[in-house]
Design a protein around this motif. Structure first.
Motif, PDB file in Angstrom:
ATOM      1  N   HIS A  78      -1.346   1.353  10.685  1.00  0.00           N
ATOM      2  CA  HIS A  78      -0.258   0.699  11.426  1.00  0.00           C
ATOM      3  C   HIS A  78       1.117   0.995  10.833  1.00  0.00           C
ATOM      4  O   HIS A  78       1.859   0.085  10.474  1.00  0.00           O
ATOM      5  N   HIS A  79       1.436   2.255  10.704  1.00  0.00           N
ATOM      6  CA  HIS A  79       2.749   2.759  10.279  1.00  0.00           C
ATOM      7  C   HIS A  79       3.088   2.494   8.808  1.00  0.00           C
ATOM      8  O   HIS A  79       4.249   2.568   8.428  1.00  0.00           O
ATOM      9  N   LYS A  80       2.093   2.149   7.988  1.00  0.00           N
ATOM     10  CA  LYS A  80       2.364   2.020   6.555  1.00  0.00           C
ATOM     11  C   LYS A  80       1.231   2.694   5.790  1.00  0.00           C
ATOM     12  O   LYS A  80       0.142   2.872   6.325  1.00  0.00           O
ATOM     13  N   PRO A  81       1.479   3.084   4.548  1.00  0.00           N
ATOM     14  CA  PRO A  81       0.430   3.773   3.796  1.00  0.00           C
ATOM     15  C   PRO A  81      -0.843   2.927   3.680  1.00  0.00           C
ATOM     16  O   PRO A  81      -0.775   1.720   3.420  1.00  0.00           O
ATOM     17  N   LEU A  82      -1.976   3.573   3.885  1.00  0.00           N
ATOM     18  CA  LEU A  82      -3.261   2.880   3.817  1.00  0.00           C
ATOM     19  C   LEU A  82      -3.463   2.231   2.455  1.00  0.00           C
ATOM     20  O   LEU A  82      -3.922   1.091   2.364  1.00  0.00           O
ATOM     21  N   TYR A  83      -3.103   2.933   1.374  1.00  0.00           N
ATOM     22  CA  TYR A  83      -3.295   2.359   0.039  1.00  0.00           C
ATOM     23  C   TYR A  83      -2.508   1.062  -0.115  1.00  0.00           C
ATOM     24  O   TYR A  83      -2.968   0.117  -0.742  1.00  0.00           O
ATOM     25  N   SER A  84      -1.321   1.008   0.473  1.00  0.00           N
ATOM     26  CA  SER A  84      -0.511  -0.206   0.391  1.00  0.00           C
ATOM     27  C   SER A  84      -1.161  -1.352   1.173  1.00  0.00           C
ATOM     28  O   SER A  84      -1.176  -2.499   0.707  1.00  0.00           O
ATOM     29  N   GLU A  85      -1.701  -1.053   2.333  1.00  0.00           N
ATOM     30  CA  GLU A  85      -2.384  -2.076   3.127  1.00  0.00           C
ATOM     31  C   GLU A  85      -3.584  -2.639   2.365  1.00  0.00           C
ATOM     32  O   GLU A  85      -3.820  -3.851   2.360  1.00  0.00           O
ATOM     33  N   ILE A  86      -4.333  -1.762   1.686  1.00  0.00           N
ATOM     34  CA  ILE A  86      -5.498  -2.210   0.918  1.00  0.00           C
ATOM     35  C   ILE A  86      -5.053  -3.134  -0.215  1.00  0.00           C
ATOM     36  O   ILE A  86      -5.632  -4.205  -0.427  1.00  0.00           O
ATOM     37  N   VAL A  87      -4.014  -2.743  -0.947  1.00  0.00           N
ATOM     38  CA  VAL A  87      -3.514  -3.573  -2.053  1.00  0.00           C
ATOM     39  C   VAL A  87      -3.023  -4.928  -1.538  1.00  0.00           C
ATOM     40  O   VAL A  87      -3.347  -5.975  -2.112  1.00  0.00           O
ATOM     41  N   HIS A  88      -2.274  -4.930  -0.444  1.00  0.00           N
ATOM     42  CA  HIS A  88      -1.752  -6.199   0.082  1.00  0.00           C
ATOM     43  C   HIS A  88      -2.873  -7.096   0.605  1.00  0.00           C
ATOM     44  O   HIS A  88      -2.815  -8.309   0.438  1.00  0.00           O
ATOM     45  N   ARG A  89      -3.895  -6.515   1.209  1.00  0.00           N
ATOM     46  CA  ARG A  89      -5.023  -7.331   1.664  1.00  0.00           C
ATOM     47  C   ARG A  89      -5.820  -7.872   0.481  1.00  0.00           C
ATOM     48  O   ARG A  89      -6.299  -9.006   0.522  1.00  0.00           O
ATOM     49  N   ALA A  90      -5.978  -7.074  -0.569  1.00  0.00           N
ATOM     50  CA  ALA A  90      -6.675  -7.559  -1.769  1.00  0.00           C
ATOM     51  C   ALA A  90      -5.905  -8.722  -2.378  1.00  0.00           C
ATOM     52  O   ALA A  90      -6.492  -9.724  -2.794  1.00  0.00           O
ATOM     53  N   HIS A  91      -4.595  -8.608  -2.405  1.00  0.00           N
ATOM     54  CA  HIS A  91      -3.749  -9.685  -2.929  1.00  0.00           C
ATOM     55  C   HIS A  91      -3.893 -10.939  -2.072  1.00  0.00           C
ATOM     56  O   HIS A  91      -4.058 -12.043  -2.594  1.00  0.00           O
ATOM     57  N   ALA A  92      -3.829 -10.767  -0.754  1.00  0.00           N
ATOM     58  CA  ALA A  92      -3.959 -11.914   0.163  1.00  0.00           C
ATOM     59  C   ALA A  92      -5.328 -12.573   0.048  1.00  0.00           C
ATOM     60  O   ALA A  92      -5.458 -13.781   0.228  1.00  0.00           O
ATOM     61  N   ALA A  93      -6.354 -11.779  -0.289  1.00  0.00           N
ATOM     62  CA  ALA A  93      -7.709 -12.303  -0.449  1.00  0.00           C
ATOM     63  C   ALA A  93      -7.895 -12.993  -1.796  1.00  0.00           C
ATOM     64  O   ALA A  93      -8.947 -13.561  -2.071  1.00  0.00           O
ATOM     65  N   GLY A  94      -6.873 -12.932  -2.657  1.00  0.00           N
ATOM     66  CA  GLY A  94      -6.940 -13.594  -3.950  1.00  0.00           C
ATOM     67  C   GLY A  94      -7.743 -12.853  -4.994  1.00  0.00           C
ATOM     68  O   GLY A  94      -8.166 -13.445  -5.991  1.00  0.00           O
ATOM     69  N   LEU A  95      -7.937 -11.550  -4.791  1.00  0.00           N
ATOM     70  CA  LEU A  95      -8.688 -10.779  -5.784  1.00  0.00           C
ATOM     71  C   LEU A  95      -7.876 -10.646  -7.069  1.00  0.00           C
ATOM     72  O   LEU A  95      -6.642 -10.718  -7.056  1.00  0.00           O
ATOM     73  N   ALA A  96      -8.571 -10.457  -8.174  1.00  0.00           N
ATOM     74  CA  ALA A  96      -7.943 -10.497  -9.497  1.00  0.00           C
ATOM     75  C   ALA A  96      -6.865  -9.443  -9.691  1.00  0.00           C
ATOM     76  O   ALA A  96      -5.875  -9.689 -10.382  1.00  0.00           O
ATOM     77  N   GLY A  97      -7.024  -8.271  -9.103  1.00  0.00           N
ATOM     78  CA  GLY A  97      -6.017  -7.238  -9.269  1.00  0.00           C
ATOM     79  C   GLY A  97      -6.401  -5.960  -8.562  1.00  0.00           C
ATOM     80  O   GLY A  97      -7.569  -5.728  -8.256  1.00  0.00           O
ATOM     81  N   ALA A  98      -5.394  -5.150  -8.278  1.00  0.00           N
ATOM     82  CA  ALA A  98      -5.605  -3.850  -7.650  1.00  0.00           C
ATOM     83  C   ALA A  98      -4.545  -2.889  -8.175  1.00  0.00           C
ATOM     84  O   ALA A  98      -3.398  -3.286  -8.387  1.00  0.00           O
ATOM     85  N   SER A  99      -4.933  -1.654  -8.386  1.00  0.00           N
ATOM     86  CA  SER A  99      -4.001  -0.621  -8.832  1.00  0.00           C
ATOM     87  C   SER A  99      -4.243   0.639  -8.022  1.00  0.00           C
ATOM     88  O   SER A  99      -5.371   0.930  -7.628  1.00  0.00           O
ATOM     89  N   VAL A 100      -3.173   1.407  -7.811  1.00  0.00           N
ATOM     90  CA  VAL A 100      -3.252   2.661  -7.078  1.00  0.00           C
ATOM     91  C   VAL A 100      -2.908   3.794  -8.042  1.00  0.00           C
ATOM     92  O   VAL A 100      -1.904   3.728  -8.751  1.00  0.00           O
ATOM     93  N   PHE A 101      -3.743   4.824  -8.027  1.00  0.00           N
ATOM     94  CA  PHE A 101      -3.544   5.994  -8.883  1.00  0.00           C
ATOM     95  C   PHE A 101      -3.453   7.232  -8.009  1.00  0.00           C
ATOM     96  O   PHE A 101      -4.307   7.455  -7.153  1.00  0.00           O
ATOM     97  N   ARG A 102      -2.432   8.035  -8.226  1.00  0.00           N
ATOM     98  CA  ARG A 102      -2.232   9.258  -7.460  1.00  0.00           C
ATOM     99  C   ARG A 102      -2.835  10.428  -8.224  1.00  0.00           C
ATOM    100  O   ARG A 102      -2.526  10.644  -9.391  1.00  0.00           O
ATOM    101  N   GLY A 103      -3.688  11.165  -7.535  1.00  0.00           N
ATOM    102  CA  GLY A 103      -4.316  12.330  -8.147  1.00  0.00           C
ATOM    103  C   GLY A 103      -3.428  13.554  -8.080  1.00  0.00           C
ATOM    104  O   GLY A 103      -2.493  13.615  -7.276  1.00  0.00           O
ATOM    105  N   ILE A 104      -3.708  14.522  -8.915  1.00  0.00           N
ATOM    106  CA  ILE A 104      -2.935  15.760  -8.893  1.00  0.00           C
ATOM    107  C   ILE A 104      -3.687  16.886  -8.191  1.00  0.00           C
ATOM    108  O   ILE A 104      -3.087  17.881  -7.806  1.00  0.00           O
ATOM    109  N   GLU A 105      -4.994  16.690  -8.014  1.00  0.00           N
ATOM    110  CA  GLU A 105      -5.777  17.691  -7.301  1.00  0.00           C
ATOM    111  C   GLU A 105      -7.133  17.093  -6.970  1.00  0.00           C
ATOM    112  O   GLU A 105      -7.654  16.269  -7.704  1.00  0.00           O
ATOM    113  N   GLY A 106      -7.695  17.522  -5.843  1.00  0.00           N
ATOM    114  CA  GLY A 106      -9.021  17.043  -5.487  1.00  0.00           C
ATOM    115  C   GLY A 106      -9.439  17.492  -4.106  1.00  0.00           C
ATOM    116  O   GLY A 106      -8.670  18.108  -3.373  1.00  0.00           O
TER     117      GLY A 106
END
Length: 129
Positions: free
Chosen positions: A22-50
C-alpha cells in the motif's frame, strides 16, 4: 515494557527492499505491525548481495544495475506471541521467505527514560561525563 528472557522464537523475513505494501516499503509495514501487536522488538537489515526463489542475483556492487537488495526483518518474542503474529506475515509476504528459529534470550534491556532523573525530558542517548 515487555519482559523477555529464556526460551523465545525468532522469525526472520527475507524480502526485497523495493517490495511495497500500500505505497510504503513492505519491511516498514512489517515492523509497524509488529510494534502494534506488542512484540518485543523488530530490526531490519539490508543485505549487500543475495538471491532467492527467483534465482536473480541482487547486489550493491558499483557496476550492477540492481537496486532491489535483500532485506531481512528479524523479530523475537515468546513462541505464543510470534505464532499469533504469523497470519499477518502470511497476508503481507507474497514473495520472499519466512523462517522460525528457537532461541534463548540472554539479555533484553531498553534505554531508561531520563525524565524525572535530572536529565532533559525525552532526551535519549548516553550520559555525558
Amino acid at each position: 515494557m515487555t519482559r523477555l528472557t529464556g526460551s523465545a522464537l525468532r522469525v526472520t523475513v527475507f524480502v526485497g527492499e523495493n517490495d511495497i505494501w500500500h505505497h510504503k516499503p513492505l519491511y516498514s509495514e512489517i515492523v509497524h505491525r509488529a510494534h502494534a501487536a506488542g512484540l518485543a522488538g523488530a530490526s531490519v537489515f539490508r543485505g549487500i548481495e543475495g538471491y532467492g526463489a527467483s534465482s536473480l542475483i541482487h547486489t550493491s556492487r558499483l557496476l550492477s544495475l540492481s537496486e532491489d537488495l535483500p532485506v531481512a526483518i528479524v523479530i523475537v518474542d515468546s513462541e505464543e506471541r510470534v505464532r499469533a503474529f504469523l497470519p499477518q506475515l502470511d497476508e503481507l509476504v507474497t514473495e520472499g521467505l519466512v523462517i522460525l528459529d528457537d532461541c534463548e534470550v540472554i539479555r533484553y534491556v531498553g534505554r531508561e527514560s531520563r525524565e524525572g532523573k535530572g536529565g532533559e525530558p525525552g532526551r535519549k542517548g548516553k550520559k555525558s561525563l
